[in-house]
Scaffold this motif. Structure first.
Motif, PDB file in Angstrom:
ATOM      1  N   ARG A 269       0.736  -1.365   0.034  1.00  0.00           N
ATOM      2  CA  ARG A 269       0.011   0.025  -0.064  1.00  0.00           C
ATOM      3  C   ARG A 269       0.970   1.115   0.008  1.00  0.00           C
ATOM      4  O   ARG A 269       1.642   1.235   0.860  1.00  0.00           O
ATOM      5  CB  ARG A 269      -0.987  -0.033   1.144  1.00  0.00           C
TER       6      ARG A 269
ATOM      7  N   THR B 121      -4.701  12.487   2.515  1.00  0.00           N
ATOM      8  CA  THR B 121      -3.779  11.337   2.115  1.00  0.00           C
ATOM      9  C   THR B 121      -4.691  10.449   1.098  1.00  0.00           C
ATOM     10  O   THR B 121      -5.866  10.220   1.296  1.00  0.00           O
ATOM     11  CB  THR B 121      -3.792  10.473   3.465  1.00  0.00           C
TER      12      THR B 121
ATOM     13  N   TYR C  20      -4.338   6.906  -1.090  1.00  0.00           N
ATOM     14  CA  TYR C  20      -3.728   5.720  -0.943  1.00  0.00           C
ATOM     15  C   TYR C  20      -3.925   4.881  -2.222  1.00  0.00           C
ATOM     16  O   TYR C  20      -4.850   5.069  -2.972  1.00  0.00           O
ATOM     17  CB  TYR C  20      -4.367   4.878   0.146  1.00  0.00           C
TER      18      TYR C  20
ATOM     19  N   SER D  56       1.192   5.459   0.106  1.00  0.00           N
ATOM     20  CA  SER D  56       0.293   6.428   0.650  1.00  0.00           C
ATOM     21  C   SER D  56       1.060   7.920  -0.025  1.00  0.00           C
ATOM     22  O   SER D  56       2.201   7.967  -0.223  1.00  0.00           O
ATOM     23  CB  SER D  56       0.480   6.616   2.242  1.00  0.00           C
TER      24      SER D  56
END
Length: 119
Positions: free
Chosen positions: A19, A78, A80, A21
């Motif tokens: 993942r 943010t 992702y 960010s």
């Protein structure tokens, strides 16, 4: 102007997940479009996925549909990119980008984070 900073890249094996960010700082608007691009060695930068901060519009490249998921948290500024079932051909530097909804081109870019998928 918006500043973007990516994190979360690394070395993984084929089939693994990762993942990424991207934290935005500066002026952001809920209708801004945020995106992920990637650039593999010797290749041009290519679009991966995009989303509006409101989550109302999601777009994916055909090469990642069903494997990658883009999401955003406006309160945390943010974005992702959840990457599942990674393949060696996903190896690239991944860049976060942003633009205002009325802009044609992405005007803010992060420094990139390396993702390497071994077979």
């Amino acid at each position: 102007q918006v500043q973007l900073a990516e994190s979360g890249g690394g070395l993984v094996q084929a089939g693994d997940s990762l993942r990424l960010s991207c934290v935005a700082s500066g002026r952001t608007f809920s209708r801004d479009v945020m995106a992920w691009f990637r650039q593999a060695p010797g290749k041009e930068r290519e679009f991966v996925a995009s989303i509006t901060w409101s989550g109302s519009s999601l777009v994916y490249a055909d090469s990642v549909k069903g494997r990658f998921t883009i999401s955003g948290d406006y309160a945390k500024a943010t974005v992702y990119l959840q990457m599942n079932s990674l393949k060696p051909e996903d190896t690239a530097v991944y860049y976060c980008a942003g633009r205002q909804r009325t802009d044609r081109f992405y005007t803010s870019w992060g420094q990139g984070t390396q993702v390497t998928v071994s077979s």
